[in-house]
Design an enzyme around this catalytic site. Structure first.
Site, mmCIF file in Angstrom:
data_model
loop_
_atom_site.group_PDB
_atom_site.id
_atom_site.type_symbol
_atom_site.label_atom_id
_atom_site.label_comp_id
_atom_site.label_asym_id
_atom_site.label_seq_id
_atom_site.Cartn_x
_atom_site.Cartn_y
_atom_site.Cartn_z
ATOM 1 N N ASP A 1 6.075 1.924 -16.333
ATOM 2 C CA ASP A 1 5.296 2.504 -17.425
ATOM 3 C C ASP A 1 6.134 2.554 -18.686
ATOM 4 O O ASP A 1 7.254 3.092 -18.680
ATOM 5 C CB ASP A 1 4.840 3.921 -17.064
ATOM 6 N N ASP B 1 -4.327 2.431 -10.238
ATOM 7 C CA ASP B 1 -3.157 3.233 -10.584
ATOM 8 C C ASP B 1 -3.569 4.684 -10.758
ATOM 9 O O ASP B 1 -4.312 5.013 -11.682
ATOM 10 C CB ASP B 1 -2.553 2.691 -11.889
#
Length: 230
Positions: A36, A177
């Site tokens: 991320d 996710d």
């Protein structure tokens, strides 16, 4: 026979005190790593970076997938191209107006282009360029922080993406996710995403050691789904 389960650990949620131990172990068990990258604007948080990907590569030969949560994808895409990050996944919400150019730029570098759909963003938002994509990631939690509430309705997007792919012979992978853990394994696996991003609640926080955490995750998957993990 059970299908192979493609696991992509979210490294934002790992224990950095055990960085080498965790990456070394996971490299032998997972298919890719999920990184991320947040700029503090698109989401109110800061996280990993292209530099972190380079450090992970010193211990791993698995593909790296960058999930951009940023207001200016153009700035970050070029940095990720420079380090040859295998998958570069852009926020659909901030890619309008540059999507075709950025996808072409990524492909010209021999890399894979993806987009990420936040919970409020419908699949229809990416239909103009969906045929060019290598991956579509569906967020099943609000982005930016670990531990958000699981939004089960978002799984409908995975079913929609699979139907579109089958109908039009698109080639993208479907990734989910958010909150992949024992509470949700059954409903997630029922819609069969191609890639499961797994983080703190489903892996890294299960025990104090990555090896025992991994095998606990496997046991929880098998108990919830009735299938053999492989």
């Amino acid at each position: 026979m059970s299908e192979h389960i493609h696991i992509s650990p979210s490294l934002m949620t790992m224990d950095l005190d055990q960085f080498k131990e965790q990456i070394t172990f996971l490299n032998d068990h997972v298919d890719s790593f999920h990184i991320d990258i947040m700029d503090g604007h698109f989401v109110p948080n800061l996280s990993l970076s292209p530099w972190f990907i380079e450090q992970t590569r010193k211990l791993s030969n698995k593909p790296m997938s960058a999930h951009l949560m940023v207001t200016d994808p153009t700035f970050w895409v070029q940095q990720l191209i420079n380090i040859q990050c295998e998958f570069i996944c852009m926020p659909a919400e901030n890619t309008n107006g540059t999507a075709f150019r950025l996808i072409d730029q990524i492909h010209a570098a021999g890399l894979k282009a993806g987009v990420v759909l936040n919970p409020e963003t419908p699949v229809s938002a990416i239909l103009p360029y969906i045929d060019l994509l290598d991956k579509v990631t569906i967020m099943t939690v609000d982005p930016g922080f670990a531990g958000q509430r699981f939004l089960v309705k978002m799984l409908d997007k995975i079913t929609e993406l699979r139907q579109l792919r089958d109908t039009h012979d698109y080639h993208y992978l479907i990734e989910m996710d958010g909150s992949t853990n024992k509470e949700h394994w059954q409903v997630i696996h029922a819609v069969k995403p191609d890639i499961y991003v797994i983080g703190r609640s489903g892996l890294f926080n299960l025990t104090d050691h990555i090896e025992s955490s991994w095998f606990q995750m496997v046991a929880e998957f098998e108990q919830a789904t009735g299938e053999t993990f492989r």
